[in-house]
Motif scaffolding. Structure first.
Motif, PDB file in Angstrom:
ATOM      1  N   ASP A 161       0.830  -1.203   0.000  1.00 42.08           N
ATOM      2  CA  ASP A 161       0.000   0.000   0.000  1.00 42.08           C
ATOM      3  C   ASP A 161       0.868   1.257   0.000  1.00 42.08           C
ATOM      4  O   ASP A 161       0.591   2.229  -0.698  1.00 42.08           O
ATOM      5  CB  ASP A 161      -0.901  -0.038   1.239  1.00 42.08           C
ATOM      6  CG  ASP A 161      -2.016   0.995   1.185  1.00 42.08           C
ATOM      7  OD1 ASP A 161      -2.092   1.737   0.205  1.00 42.08           O
ATOM      8  OD2 ASP A 161      -2.808   1.032   2.140  1.00 42.08           O
ATOM      9  N   MET A 162       1.939   1.252   0.784  1.00 40.72           N
ATOM     10  CA  MET A 162       2.737   2.457   0.997  1.00 40.72           C
ATOM     11  C   MET A 162       3.876   2.605  -0.012  1.00 40.72           C
ATOM     12  O   MET A 162       4.349   3.710  -0.260  1.00 40.72           O
ATOM     13  CB  MET A 162       3.317   2.447   2.417  1.00 40.72           C
ATOM     14  CG  MET A 162       2.269   2.523   3.507  1.00 40.72           C
ATOM     15  SD  MET A 162       1.467   4.129   3.489  1.00 40.72           S
ATOM     16  CE  MET A 162      -0.206   3.674   3.818  1.00 40.72           C
ATOM     17  N   TYR A 163       4.412   1.472  -0.550  1.00 43.41           N
ATOM     18  CA  TYR A 163       5.594   1.556  -1.423  1.00 43.41           C
ATOM     19  C   TYR A 163       5.368   0.996  -2.817  1.00 43.41           C
ATOM     20  O   TYR A 163       6.090   1.341  -3.740  1.00 43.41           O
ATOM     21  CB  TYR A 163       6.773   0.809  -0.779  1.00 43.41           C
ATOM     22  CG  TYR A 163       7.238   1.449   0.497  1.00 43.41           C
ATOM     23  CD1 TYR A 163       8.163   2.487   0.482  1.00 43.41           C
ATOM     24  CD2 TYR A 163       6.730   1.038   1.727  1.00 43.41           C
ATOM     25  CE1 TYR A 163       8.576   3.087   1.650  1.00 43.41           C
ATOM     26  CE2 TYR A 163       7.131   1.633   2.906  1.00 43.41           C
ATOM     27  CZ  TYR A 163       8.058   2.661   2.858  1.00 43.41           C
ATOM     28  OH  TYR A 163       8.459   3.256   4.006  1.00 43.41           O
ATOM     29  N   GLY A 164       4.420   0.083  -2.977  1.00 42.29           N
ATOM     30  CA  GLY A 164       4.071  -0.366  -4.321  1.00 42.29           C
ATOM     31  C   GLY A 164       4.822  -1.574  -4.843  1.00 42.29           C
ATOM     32  O   GLY A 164       4.666  -1.915  -6.007  1.00 42.29           O
ATOM     33  N   MET A 165       5.655  -2.232  -4.017  1.00 36.54           N
ATOM     34  CA  MET A 165       6.242  -3.490  -4.515  1.00 36.54           C
ATOM     35  C   MET A 165       5.179  -4.580  -4.398  1.00 36.54           C
ATOM     36  O   MET A 165       4.289  -4.498  -3.540  1.00 36.54           O
ATOM     37  CB  MET A 165       7.506  -3.875  -3.723  1.00 36.54           C
ATOM     38  CG  MET A 165       7.306  -4.383  -2.317  1.00 36.54           C
ATOM     39  SD  MET A 165       6.912  -3.072  -1.179  1.00 36.54           S
ATOM     40  CE  MET A 165       8.484  -2.678  -0.482  1.00 36.54           C
ATOM     41  N   PRO A 193      -1.771 -14.241  -0.449  1.00 34.80           N
ATOM     42  CA  PRO A 193      -3.158 -14.694  -0.558  1.00 34.80           C
ATOM     43  C   PRO A 193      -4.172 -13.589  -0.875  1.00 34.80           C
ATOM     44  O   PRO A 193      -5.235 -13.879  -1.436  1.00 34.80           O
ATOM     45  CB  PRO A 193      -3.446 -15.315   0.815  1.00 34.80           C
ATOM     46  CG  PRO A 193      -2.403 -14.772   1.721  1.00 34.80           C
ATOM     47  CD  PRO A 193      -1.209 -14.485   0.883  1.00 34.80           C
ATOM     48  N   ASP A 194      -3.872 -12.348  -0.528  1.00 38.59           N
ATOM     49  CA  ASP A 194      -4.903 -11.312  -0.682  1.00 38.59           C
ATOM     50  C   ASP A 194      -4.223  -9.950  -0.767  1.00 38.59           C
ATOM     51  O   ASP A 194      -4.309  -9.142   0.154  1.00 38.59           O
ATOM     52  CB  ASP A 194      -5.844 -11.383   0.541  1.00 38.59           C
ATOM     53  CG  ASP A 194      -6.959 -10.354   0.456  1.00 38.59           C
ATOM     54  OD1 ASP A 194      -7.330  -9.976  -0.661  1.00 38.59           O
ATOM     55  OD2 ASP A 194      -7.452  -9.942   1.524  1.00 38.59           O
ATOM     56  N   LEU A 195      -3.534  -9.686  -1.877  1.00 41.30           N
ATOM     57  CA  LEU A 195      -2.726  -8.457  -1.953  1.00 41.30           C
ATOM     58  C   LEU A 195      -3.587  -7.286  -2.429  1.00 41.30           C
ATOM     59  O   LEU A 195      -3.725  -7.046  -3.618  1.00 41.30           O
ATOM     60  CB  LEU A 195      -1.543  -8.667  -2.897  1.00 41.30           C
ATOM     61  CG  LEU A 195      -0.458  -7.594  -2.814  1.00 41.30           C
ATOM     62  CD1 LEU A 195       0.228  -7.609  -1.469  1.00 41.30           C
ATOM     63  CD2 LEU A 195       0.556  -7.769  -3.921  1.00 41.30           C
ATOM     64  N   ARG A 196      -4.195  -6.586  -1.449  1.00 43.26           N
ATOM     65  CA  ARG A 196      -4.949  -5.372  -1.742  1.00 43.26           C
ATOM     66  C   ARG A 196      -4.397  -4.277  -0.862  1.00 43.26           C
ATOM     67  O   ARG A 196      -3.721  -4.542   0.116  1.00 43.26           O
ATOM     68  CB  ARG A 196      -6.440  -5.563  -1.381  1.00 43.26           C
ATOM     69  CG  ARG A 196      -7.196  -6.494  -2.271  1.00 43.26           C
ATOM     70  CD  ARG A 196      -8.606  -6.656  -1.757  1.00 43.26           C
ATOM     71  NE  ARG A 196      -8.647  -7.349  -0.471  1.00 43.26           N
ATOM     72  CZ  ARG A 196      -9.356  -6.945   0.576  1.00 43.26           C
ATOM     73  NH1 ARG A 196     -10.052  -5.839   0.520  1.00 43.26           N
ATOM     74  NH2 ARG A 196      -9.357  -7.642   1.702  1.00 43.26           N
TER      75      ARG A 196
END
Lengths: 175, 190
Positions: A132-136, A142-145
């Motif tokens: 969320d904060m850095y964008g990598m 399992p749930d990358l939001r």
């Protein structure tokens, strides 16, 4: 120089962490960097990020290491080197008692780090926060939001070159 | 102000204007919506609790915007929350009042410069009647703000707008510096 370094390397936490590092260096060779005797947070870096998941699993399951607990996973921006990274604070809680920090880096644009959410459950939300904060991105998460910013937020707020968007849903954002 | 003070004992008849009765009823039972956003909410809850006892003014938090006529925006309004605040405000029946409590809600407070995620003042999205400064304001300050809302309601008349009522309130306002000086002097003397 010698005196202060001797002092820090004699700290029991640093000696324990160095022993941990020696086990990992022996097992993974060039994938593991030299040991840094930082007195507040002794650490090493994973030089071959594709092996990070193997290293994490080994750290958790090896009877000599038993890192049962991930205390924190933070993101870092290295704009000069065009890299992003994470810092994981690991601890063998209630078993061997030692602590160490591990750093993993990836490319600044489109960088991928393998997710350790299935190794330590704590990593799931912490990796979401780093994303969320850095964008990598974290592969096989399992749930990358986004976890804190709204889903449709533009940009990654903790990058050094971040500029806040002018409006969000018609509401003025900056001062 | 209170009908009991008038000591109606003889004929049980009271002559007044409709405005007076309606305003008296409204200002004596302000029902704020029960929601808080940050540390200001702790102070607001303390004000509601027994030590400061807002219920003596008829102020009693309600669990639904549809039963509330006052919104106390107590705390940091994030961009994510901003749209929800607007929706809650729109669900409140009129006449409705908004009290902005604390620096964050007034202007973004400590997040003014670098807080990318904070709305720089709740008045960017909903009209605010009374601002209470502080970080967070003490219960006394919040009560002061609520008294100000009550004064505003007292200024209202059928046929005049909120803006005109606020103008009337402003004309009636006084400079508190004299009172503060006197209070300081007497505090020093004692």
């Amino acid at each position: 120089m010698g005196e202060t370094q001797e002092n820090t390397s004699q700290l029991p936490e640093v000696i324990e962490a160095k022993a941990v590092w020696a086990v990992l260096k022996e097992k993974f060779g060039d994938a593991v960097s030299e040991f840094d005797e930082n007195p507040t947070m002794p650490f090493f870096e994973v030089l071959e990020p594709e092996r990070w998941l193997d290293i994490a699993l080994f750290m958790r399951d090896s009877p000599k290491l038993r890192f049962t607990y991930m205390a924190c996973l933070s993101g870092v921006d290295y704009p000069e080197e065009k890299k992003l990274g994470i810092v994981c604070n690991l601890e063998s809680l209630g078993e061997l008692g030692h602590k160490i920090a591990v750093k993993v880096r990836c490319e600044r644009e489109g960088g991928v780090i393998s997710s350790v959410a299935r190794v330590w459950k704590t990593a799931e939300w912490h990796e979401r926060e780093a994303f969320d904060m850095y964008g990598m991105t974290f592969s096989n998460h399992p749930d990358l939001r986004r976890i804190l910013c709204p889903e449709d937020w533009e940009g990654y707020p903790l990058r050094k070159d971040y500029e806040v968007q002018e409006t969000y849903h018609g509401i003025k954002v900056p001062e | 102000m209170g009908l009991l003070d008038a000591k109606i004992s003889k004929h049980n008849v009271l002559v007044t204007s409709v405005d007076n009765v309606m305003n008296w009823a409204r200002l004596s039972s302000l029902w704020p919506m029960g929601f808080g956003l940050a540390c200001c909410a702790i102070e607001m809850m303390a004000t509601n609790a027994s030590n400061y006892d807002l219920e003596r003014f008829g102020i009693f938090p309600r669990a639904s915007p549809r039963q509330s006529d006052l919104m106390i925006v107590a705390g940091t309004v994030t961009m994510k929350m901003a749209e929800r605040v607007v929706r809650l405000y729109e669900q409140m029946p009129e006449p409705r009042y908004v009290l902005s409590m604390g620096s964050c809600s007034n202007c973004g407070g400590p997040y003014w410069k670098h807080g990318y995620h904070v709305l720089k003042g709740v008045d960017r999205i909903i009209p605010v009647d009374v601002y209470v400064p502080g970080c967070p304001p003490r219960p006394e300050s919040l009560i002061g703000g609520l008294m100000k809302i009550q004064e505003l309601i007292r200024m209202e008349q059928i046929g005049i707008s909120r803006a005109e009522a606020l103008k009337k309130l402003e004309e009636k306002s006084m400079d508190p510096s004299q009172l503060i000086q006197e209070a300081r002097k007497s505090a020093k003397a004692s």
